[in-house]
Scaffold this motif. Structure first.
Motif, mmCIF file in Angstrom:
data_model
loop_
_atom_site.group_PDB
_atom_site.id
_atom_site.type_symbol
_atom_site.label_atom_id
_atom_site.label_comp_id
_atom_site.label_asym_id
_atom_site.label_seq_id
_atom_site.Cartn_x
_atom_site.Cartn_y
_atom_site.Cartn_z
ATOM 1 N N SER A 36 0.833 -1.209 0.000
ATOM 2 C CA SER A 36 0.000 0.000 0.000
ATOM 3 C C SER A 36 0.863 1.252 0.000
ATOM 4 N N ALA A 43 -5.316 -0.115 -4.455
ATOM 5 C CA ALA A 43 -4.369 0.837 -5.038
ATOM 6 C C ALA A 43 -4.739 1.183 -6.473
ATOM 7 N N LYS A 56 -3.643 5.802 -4.701
ATOM 8 C CA LYS A 56 -4.285 6.235 -3.463
ATOM 9 C C LYS A 56 -3.945 5.281 -2.308
ATOM 10 N N LEU A 57 -3.062 5.759 -1.427
ATOM 11 C CA LEU A 57 -2.680 4.973 -0.258
ATOM 12 C C LEU A 57 -3.885 4.664 0.617
ATOM 13 N N GLY A 105 1.258 4.239 -2.826
ATOM 14 C CA GLY A 105 1.142 5.657 -2.523
ATOM 15 C C GLY A 105 2.329 6.443 -3.041
#
Length: 322
Positions: free
Chosen positions: A216, A255, A225-226, A220
């Motif tokens: 994750s 993600a 998008k984390l 990011g």
């Protein structure tokens, strides 16, 4: 053994050499030996579960003891020889380049609009039926394989190498290889493959839970998008039938803002898997390349974190022997 040097060297060897055909490779030896021992113990012992247990224990023991003895022998010759051999063993336990190459083969086939070739290419990395897959289903199958394989093909062997050395990496690889050979829930292997399947679940438990959040974070860093990746990881990660595979797949689905899972066919028999993620975006071939970038960075970050964990464990051992 100094994992600060050995793990990066092993990764570089894998990225440079991959898995060349005809090159001495312990994992191929493990596979051939497992098949031979399966025949022997099935014929010698009536209980399938005991036969599977003895096959597994035999392979696990040899896979650990043989490299451990050689490393100790080479250490008496010169530390450089031992380090080189350890790096080679760890290199053979990981498969980052092959994973990236096989998934890119699927991508290029899809970009050529060669659906038959794409089905053939994805069939090299998944166990499901591929002859009838659509383009989006091929993308899904490929990304699911990438998400699952980041643990058992890359980060798990790196984890065991960092905390225990090359022999532990090869022990892990033997556990994972036997699961891939015997860990099927069908009539032939339901009992015989019980121990390999459970051992694989146990061996991957910690690496999978370390890898998913690292994945994750990697996503990011690369502009994905984390928060969405972490959300799907903790919402959907435990929905998968496997206690481990769903974690990294869910993090990757979040993600990329796609949905993985659903219906697959195995030898013509339908199998419905839980859906992971939200279908915010459509499944496109380019997402395979994005998944590869995330997996590559995850591998690099994981090796650094695992080296740190190994360093802490070695210091603890010097203070509190165990």
């Amino acid at each position: 053994m100094n994992s600060v040097w050995i793990l990066p060297i092993s990764l570089l060897l894998d990225l440079g050499l991959g898995d060349p055909q005809g090159f001495p490779h312990p994992v191929r030896w493990i596979g051939r030996s497992a098949r031979s021992l399966e025949k022997f113990f099935r014929s010698a012992i009536l209980s399938e579960k005991i036969a599977g247990f003895l096959t597994s224990i035999s392979i696990y023991s040899i896979s650990f003891i043989f490299p451990w003895l050689l490393i100790e022998l080479f250490l008496n010759i010169h530390s450089i020889v031992s380090i080189a051999f350890s790096a080679y063993i760890i290199y053979t336990s990981i498969a980052l380049k092959d994973l990236l190459n096989h998934s890119k083969d699927v991508y290029f086939a899809l970009k050529e609009n060669n659906i038959d070739k794409a089905r053939k290419m994805v069939g090299r990395i998944v166990g499901r039926d591929t002859k009838e897959l659509s383009g989006s289903e091929i993308v899904r199958a490929c990304i699911e394989s990438v998400g699952e394989s980041v643990v058992d093909g890359i980060t798990a062997p790196l984890f065991f190498a960092a905390i225990g050395g090359a022999a532990w990496a090869m022990l892990y690889r033997s556990i994972n290889t036997l699961d891939s050979i015997f860990g099927y829930k069908n009539e032939k292997y339901l009992k015989f493959g019980y121990v390999p399947a459970k051992m694989d679940d146990l061996a991957n438990y910690i690496p999978a839970r370390l890898t998913a959040p690292i994945l994750s974070v990697s996503a990011g860093i690369l502009g994905h998008k984390l928060s969405q990746s972490l959300k799907i990881l903790y919402r959907d990660g435990r929905k998968h039938p496997s206690p481990n595979s769903g974690l990294s797949e869910a993090a990757l689905a979040g993600a990329l803002e796609i949905q993985l899972g659903g219906r697959n066919f195995y030898s013509g028999i339908p199998s419905d898997k839980p859906k992971l993620g939200d279908p915010i975006k459509d499944l496109k071939p380019e997402m395979i390349l994005e998944a590869n970038k995330i997996v590559f960075l995850t591998s690099i970050l994981s090796s650094g974190i695992f080296i740190g964990i190994g360093y802490l464990i070695s210091n603890l051992r010097s203070i509190i022997p165990f």
